[in-house]
Design a protein around this motif. Structure first.
Motif, PDB file in Angstrom:
ATOM      1  N   GLU A   1      -8.272   2.405   3.280  1.00 47.17           N
ATOM      2  CA  GLU A   1      -8.381   2.376   1.822  1.00 47.17           C
ATOM      3  C   GLU A   1      -9.196   1.162   1.368  1.00 47.17           C
ATOM      4  O   GLU A   1      -8.812   0.015   1.615  1.00 47.17           O
ATOM      5  CB  GLU A   1      -6.985   2.335   1.204  1.00 47.17           C
TER       6      GLU A   1
ATOM      7  N   ASP B   1       0.816   5.430   0.123  1.00 50.37           N
ATOM      8  CA  ASP B   1       0.040   6.647   0.332  1.00 50.37           C
ATOM      9  C   ASP B   1       0.130   7.543  -0.900  1.00 50.37           C
ATOM     10  O   ASP B   1       1.181   7.642  -1.546  1.00 50.37           O
ATOM     11  CB  ASP B   1       0.566   7.408   1.552  1.00 50.37           C
ATOM     12  N   LYS B   2      -0.974   8.198  -1.196  1.00 49.34           N
ATOM     13  CA  LYS B   2      -1.065   9.003  -2.410  1.00 49.34           C
ATOM     14  C   LYS B   2       0.015  10.075  -2.472  1.00 49.34           C
ATOM     15  O   LYS B   2       0.583  10.351  -3.537  1.00 49.34           O
ATOM     16  CB  LYS B   2      -2.453   9.645  -2.495  1.00 49.34           C
TER      17      LYS B   2
ATOM     18  N   TYR C   1       0.860  -1.187   0.000  1.00 47.87           N
ATOM     19  CA  TYR C   1       0.000   0.000   0.000  1.00 47.87           C
ATOM     20  C   TYR C   1       0.895   1.234   0.000  1.00 47.87           C
ATOM     21  O   TYR C   1       1.836   1.332   0.796  1.00 47.87           O
ATOM     22  CB  TYR C   1      -0.901   0.006   1.237  1.00 47.87           C
TER      23      TYR C   1
END
Length: 370
Positions: free
Chosen positions: A241, A186-187, A184
């Protein structure tokens, strides 16, 4: 998890479930791992509605985070042993987010936060850094049992986790066909053309294909560590998310998996009954490889406070000169892309500049030769 399941069924199968078709079971409890298992099990058996839902369900999607990973695996094993889950007619998938399977970052062990303010439960997590510790052995025994019985396991680590190394979240020392690994991001830190991000993704794809990563994810994890003193996302944003949960839902429904029932079906037609044509000889070889993957492979593991920086170039050299990797078309393309990204990579932090410096001797010999 519910949102991901409903979204998947609506978009992929145009199916809308009624409200009473899904039972959400939020298990909560503090303490050390085995204390939590006991508390959560008592919660379950004292709630007849939950217990009936588990026993009668067609599918079970189990989500867990951080310390909850060993707790969930061992609790799931206990439920199987006591006959609450019936794998001959139920499909089960566990999603472990930022799981602390190989312990936290070793550097946190001596920190003031852990030493003076955290409870015994937090200190116990460092026992998972050694696969020979008592709690690690119990965790591994449970893990081996549920995987061999056909339960699917999705392991998602966070790229900038402040607490759990990526190698711990993706359980690097364990291999099995029913394990899917992912990361994963983070943006605010994601970049499609970032060399390090693509290197991590490449290593995860190798593991998901059943190909060793030569320890790359262990050595990269040290560089990826986020800061526990500043907000960088990671450990506490991964479970917010919906796409993380969607990965587990898709893995459950869209892949066949390996289970004892599948093995029995294979045994009904002995490989020796196949005509010995070149194609069938190849298929027999693939079948034998698949059967080998059905047993959990566990390597010993012991986390180190500091890794030898000279190992990283040899790890990458091992990957780029691996005969299996070099024969795959997709890996060749990925290696070529990694070469281009490495040449353009201009990291700004001291930690990443040091990482690139360690790879410089291989720039032409390895990356250039791909």
């Amino acid at each position: 998890m519910v949102a991901a399941l409903e979204q998947y069924l609506e978009t992929e199968h145009q199916l809308t479930l009624s409200d009473d078709s899904i039972t959400v079971i939020p298990l909560e409890g503090e303490g050390k791992v085995e204390e939590r298992i006991q508390k959560l099990y008592l919660q379950l058996i004292s709630n007849l509605e939950w217990l009936e839902a588990i026993s009668s369900a067609d599918i079970i999607l189990w989500g867990t985070h951080s310390q909850g990973t060993p707790v969930s695996v061992m609790l799931l094993h206990q439920l199987l042993q006591r006959g609450h889950i019936h794998l001959h007619r139920q499909a089960v998938c566990t999603l472990a987010m930022a799981g602390i399977s190989h312990g936290p970052f070793p550097s946190l062990q001596g920190s003031l936060i852990v030493k003076y303010f955290e409870a015994d439960a937090a200190r116990e997590l460092f026992d998972f850094m050694d696969s020979n510790s008592d709690i690690s052995q119990k965790f591994r025994d449970s893990l081996q049992s549920i995987l061999n019985k056909g339960i699917k396991l999705v392991l998602v680590g966070s790229l900038q986790d402040q607490v759990v190394p990526l190698y711990s979240a993706i359980l690097t020392s364990v291999s099995h066909s029913n394990i899917l690994r992912a990361v994963y991001i983070d943006k605010h830190v994601y970049s499609e053309d970032d060399f390090l991000i693509n290197l991590v993704i490449f290593a995860l794809r190798l593991r998901n294909a059943g190909i060793p990563d030569h320890g790359l994810l262990v050595h990269v994890s040290e560089v990826l560590a986020g800061s526990i003193y500043a907000f960088e996302g990671g450990h506490s944003t991964i479970y917010e998310e919906v796409d993380v949960y969607m990965l587990a839902v898709r893995y459950l429904f869209d892949t066949p998996g390996v289970s004892p029932l599948a093995q029995q079906q294979q045994k009904r037609q002995p490989p020796s009954s196949l005509p010995r044509s070149p194609a069938n000889i190849k298929n027999l070889s693939l079948l034998q490889q698949q059967q080998q993957l059905e047993e959990v492979r566990m390597e010993p593991f012991k986390a180190k406070l500091r890794l030898n920086p000279y190992y990283l170039p040899w790890v990458l050299r091992g990957i780029f000169e691996d005969a299996i990797i070099s024969k795959e078309e997709w890996t060749s393309k990925e290696l070529g892309r990694l070469h281009e990204l490495f040449l353009r990579w201009a990291p700004t932090s001291a930690r990443l500049r040091e990482f690139k410096f360690r790879l410089e001797p291989l720039k032409d010999h390895i990356f250039g030769s791909s």
